[in-house]
Design a protein around this motif. Structure first.
Motif, PDB file in Angstrom:
ATOM      1  N   UNK A 401      26.056  34.884 -33.521  1.00  0.00           N
ATOM      2  CA  UNK A 401      25.106  34.642 -32.429  1.00  0.00           C
ATOM      3  C   UNK A 401      25.704  35.075 -31.101  1.00  0.00           C
ATOM      4  N   UNK A 402      26.972  34.722 -30.875  1.00  0.00           N
ATOM      5  CA  UNK A 402      27.634  35.093 -29.620  1.00  0.00           C
ATOM      6  C   UNK A 402      27.755  36.609 -29.481  1.00  0.00           C
ATOM      7  N   UNK A 403      28.044  37.283 -30.587  1.00  0.00           N
ATOM      8  CA  UNK A 403      28.123  38.744 -30.558  1.00  0.00           C
ATOM      9  C   UNK A 403      26.766  39.349 -30.243  1.00  0.00           C
ATOM     10  N   UNK A 404      25.724  38.800 -30.862  1.00  0.00           N
ATOM     11  CA  UNK A 404      24.364  39.277 -30.591  1.00  0.00           C
ATOM     12  C   UNK A 404      24.005  39.097 -29.117  1.00  0.00           C
ATOM     13  N   UNK A 405      24.488  38.024 -28.512  1.00  0.00           N
ATOM     14  CA  UNK A 405      24.192  37.755 -27.104  1.00  0.00           C
ATOM     15  C   UNK A 405      24.980  38.653 -26.156  1.00  0.00           C
ATOM     16  N   UNK A 406      25.959  39.403 -26.704  1.00  0.00           N
ATOM     17  CA  UNK A 406      26.699  40.343 -25.871  1.00  0.00           C
ATOM     18  C   UNK A 406      28.110  39.935 -25.520  1.00  0.00           C
ATOM     19  N   UNK A 407      28.642  38.900 -26.169  1.00  0.00           N
ATOM     20  CA  UNK A 407      30.001  38.454 -25.864  1.00  0.00           C
ATOM     21  C   UNK A 407      31.020  39.497 -26.303  1.00  0.00           C
ATOM     22  N   UNK A 408      32.006  39.747 -25.487  1.00  0.00           N
ATOM     23  CA  UNK A 408      33.101  40.646 -25.844  1.00  0.00           C
ATOM     24  C   UNK A 408      34.095  39.897 -26.731  1.00  0.00           C
ATOM     25  N   UNK A 409      34.997  40.606 -27.396  1.00  0.00           N
ATOM     26  CA  UNK A 409      35.996  39.908 -28.223  1.00  0.00           C
ATOM     27  C   UNK A 409      36.799  38.875 -27.436  1.00  0.00           C
ATOM     28  N   UNK A 410      37.060  39.159 -26.168  1.00  0.00           N
ATOM     29  CA  UNK A 410      37.811  38.207 -25.346  1.00  0.00           C
ATOM     30  C   UNK A 410      36.975  36.970 -25.023  1.00  0.00           C
ATOM     31  N   UNK A 411      35.669  37.135 -24.928  1.00  0.00           N
ATOM     32  CA  UNK A 411      34.799  36.013 -24.581  1.00  0.00           C
ATOM     33  C   UNK A 411      34.384  35.178 -25.785  1.00  0.00           C
ATOM     34  N   UNK A 412      34.524  35.737 -26.973  1.00  0.00           N
ATOM     35  CA  UNK A 412      34.024  35.068 -28.179  1.00  0.00           C
ATOM     36  C   UNK A 412      34.542  33.637 -28.359  1.00  0.00           C
ATOM     37  N   UNK A 413      35.857  33.378 -28.280  1.00  0.00           N
ATOM     38  CA  UNK A 413      36.328  32.013 -28.547  1.00  0.00           C
ATOM     39  C   UNK A 413      35.667  30.966 -27.660  1.00  0.00           C
ATOM     40  N   UNK A 414      35.554  31.252 -26.368  1.00  0.00           N
ATOM     41  CA  UNK A 414      34.962  30.278 -25.454  1.00  0.00           C
ATOM     42  C   UNK A 414      33.472  30.074 -25.728  1.00  0.00           C
ATOM     43  N   UNK A 415      32.761  31.160 -25.998  1.00  0.00           N
ATOM     44  CA  UNK A 415      31.321  31.043 -26.260  1.00  0.00           C
ATOM     45  C   UNK A 415      31.077  30.297 -27.564  1.00  0.00           C
ATOM     46  N   UNK A 416      31.835  30.622 -28.603  1.00  0.00           N
ATOM     47  CA  UNK A 416      31.677  29.946 -29.893  1.00  0.00           C
ATOM     48  C   UNK A 416      31.959  28.453 -29.753  1.00  0.00           C
ATOM     49  N   UNK A 417      33.024  28.126 -29.053  1.00  0.00           N
ATOM     50  CA  UNK A 417      33.364  26.712 -28.868  1.00  0.00           C
ATOM     51  C   UNK A 417      32.242  25.952 -28.177  1.00  0.00           C
ATOM     52  N   UNK A 418      31.629  26.548 -27.168  1.00  0.00           N
ATOM     53  CA  UNK A 418      30.523  25.891 -26.468  1.00  0.00           C
ATOM     54  C   UNK A 418      29.304  25.729 -27.359  1.00  0.00           C
ATOM     55  N   UNK A 419      28.957  26.776 -28.114  1.00  0.00           N
ATOM     56  CA  UNK A 419      27.789  26.698 -28.983  1.00  0.00           C
ATOM     57  C   UNK A 419      27.939  25.580 -30.019  1.00  0.00           C
ATOM     58  N   UNK A 420      29.135  25.489 -30.607  1.00  0.00           N
ATOM     59  CA  UNK A 420      29.381  24.453 -31.609  1.00  0.00           C
ATOM     60  C   UNK A 420      29.374  23.068 -30.960  1.00  0.00           C
ATOM     61  N   UNK A 421      30.037  22.945 -29.810  1.00  0.00           N
ATOM     62  CA  UNK A 421      30.086  21.644 -29.123  1.00  0.00           C
ATOM     63  C   UNK A 421      28.699  21.183 -28.701  1.00  0.00           C
ATOM     64  N   UNK A 422      27.867  22.122 -28.260  1.00  0.00           N
ATOM     65  CA  UNK A 422      26.510  21.771 -27.819  1.00  0.00           C
ATOM     66  C   UNK A 422      25.545  21.625 -28.987  1.00  0.00           C
ATOM     67  N   UNK A 423      25.999  21.982 -30.193  1.00  0.00           N
ATOM     68  CA  UNK A 423      25.148  21.956 -31.388  1.00  0.00           C
ATOM     69  C   UNK A 423      23.858  22.746 -31.157  1.00  0.00           C
ATOM     70  N   UNK A 424      24.024  23.878 -30.508  1.00  0.00           N
ATOM     71  CA  UNK A 424      22.885  24.745 -30.198  1.00  0.00           C
ATOM     72  C   UNK A 424      23.303  26.186 -30.446  1.00  0.00           C
TER      73      UNK A 424
END
Length: 441
Positions: A401-424
């Motif tokens: 999902x984060x990749x589809x939204x345009x996250x770069x490899x450097x941004x992936x860990x932070x975006x993934x962590x937020x998505x999981x924490x927010x359960x969204x």
């Protein structure tokens, strides 16, 4: 399958190779190049043989144009390696082609748990496929059935004459059976050729034989032949796998009991059984596809096998608790896969996948595929019986999902962590998280 990996084993080239393990520590944390190197070393194959896994070196458009018609391009799928598998004492790395997150990781984890009690133990029946010849407009179908059986030797010889090479390899027609099948449009006489197809999937061989005997079968039965084609209900070509999963490794006695309860619902309820069996096929189809075999044929055979004699759709696998309190899983289903013919030899990635597996026969491949199906099933039912399927699946799905939204490899860990924490785990939320991260940066 080969003997225990605790002893030296003959390499496929004839030389003796030292024992290797499919338990590769930190495999998921390696780079793609390092993973390939580890796979090549463990499978004892040349590293350059895996170069076809690069999109620009795999299935070229010109080759694709020779495989199917009206080609305009190719579609790539991720090929992952399931680690930790021990099948009949042999250490295996298993290539899996799938687009679904968590499938490869789940199979690897279940295989790790199974290692405690020796891994997976498998067996197969002979590689017998069946072809059907439908005969219509028969006035005396029961008598026609017996007439066909009286001419069994003649029809078998006629069918066998179509493939002398198969007979040289030890295969060929094993039997002729005949059924009378009532339908809404009439009563049909249906002859079945039972053919040992050796290391082929066998569709072409049995279809050719059915065509060859059709006219003569119609004459004997006193009717008109119509359909002559294999059946994908390959219930004479079964593969079986079993494994013991230690209760402590699963999470304790209560988890074992809950897995048994979850599996029992799949046995009793077709609504649950459909999803339960889909979990099995997540593993099976991924290996079948990676090795260039026919996923639709295997899936059709599996789901037809899930119909009980009473007509009830049920689960393909069974889970029980043994006397030691551990979980025992078993799986039996049709497995029509081959090592010769079709894409197994024409598709460069399929050839590479088979070299990684190192199987020497279609029976061995069928056993490995079935073991992966059981592993995948255990992982799914265990997740459902503990934290629920979404928790383990969520972080892996969040990367997509984060990749589809345009996250770069450097941004992936932070975006993934937020998505999981927010359960969204949704693209719109990932886009908002990305915007916040970039604004703060």
């Amino acid at each position: 399958m080969a003997s225990s990996a605790a002893t030296q084993q003959p390499h496929r080239s004839g030389r003796i190779s030292m024992p290797r393990t499919s338990r590769i520590s930190g495999f998921r944390d390696l780079s793609v190049e390092a993973r390939r190197a580890a796979v090549a070393e463990t499978a004892d194959i040349a590293p350059e043989s895996l170069a076809v896994l690069d999109p620009d070196q795999g299935l070229r458009v010109d080759l694709a144009d020779r495989l199917v018609e009206n080609v305009v391009g190719v579609m790539g799928l991720p090929v992952g390696i399931a680690t930790n598998f021990v099948v009949n004492g042999r250490e295996l790395l298993v290539p899996m082609a799938t687009e679904e997150a968590s499938v490869v990781a789940a199979a690897s984890n279940a295989a790790r748990i199974a290692r405690v009690h020796g891994g997976f133990f498998t067996s197969t029946t002979a590689p017998v496929m069946q072809a059907q010849v439908q005969i219509v407009d028969v006035t005396d179908p029961e008598a026609a059935r017996l007439r066909l059986l009286e001419h069994r030797d003649e029809l078998v010889a006629l069918a066998d004459s179509q493939d002398p090479l198969l007979r040289e390899l030890g295969g060929g027609v094993r039997d002729l059976t005949v059924r009378v099948v009532p339908s809404r449009a009439g009563t049909y006489v249906v002859a079945h050729l039972h053919v040992d197809v050796r290391d082929a999937m066998g569709a072409n061989a049995v279809n050719t034989m059915a065509e060859a005997v059709a006219d003569r079968a119609g004459e004997i039965a006193g009717g008109r032949t119509l359909l002559r084609i294999l059946t994908n209900k390959a219930d004479l070509r079964l593969a079986r796998a079993r494994a013991v999963f230690a209760a402590d490794a699963l999470g304790g006695a209560a988890v074992v009991d809950d897995i048994v309860h979850g599996a029992a619902l799949a046995e009793a309820d077709p609504y649950r059984a459909a999803t339960h069996n889909k979990g099995i096929m997540n593993g099976i189809s991924a290996v079948v596809l990676a090795t260039g075999n026919d996923t639709r044929a295997v899936e059709a055979g599996a789901h037809s096998h899930a119909i009980s004699p009473s007509g009830h759709y049920t689960s393909l696998s069974r889970f029980e608790k043994n006397a030691d309190g551990d979980l025992v899983g078993t799986l039996e289903l049709p497995m029509a896969v081959g090592l010769v013919g079709g894409a197994t030899k024409a598709h460069p990635v399929a050839k590479a996948a088979l070299s990684v597996l190192g199987v020497a026969s279609a029976a061995e491949l069928a056993e490995v595929v079935t073991a992966v199906g059981l592993a995948q099933n255990l992982a799914a039912v265990r997740a459902l019986a503990t934290e629920g399927i979404q928790r383990g699946h969520m972080s892996l799905h969040a990367r997509n999902v984060a990749t589809t939204a345009g996250a770069t490899p450097e941004e992936l860990p932070a975006v993934v962590a937020r998505l999981v924490a927010d359960k969204a785990v949704r693209v719109d939320h990932a886009e908002r998280v990305l915007s916040e991260l970039r604004a703060n940066a």
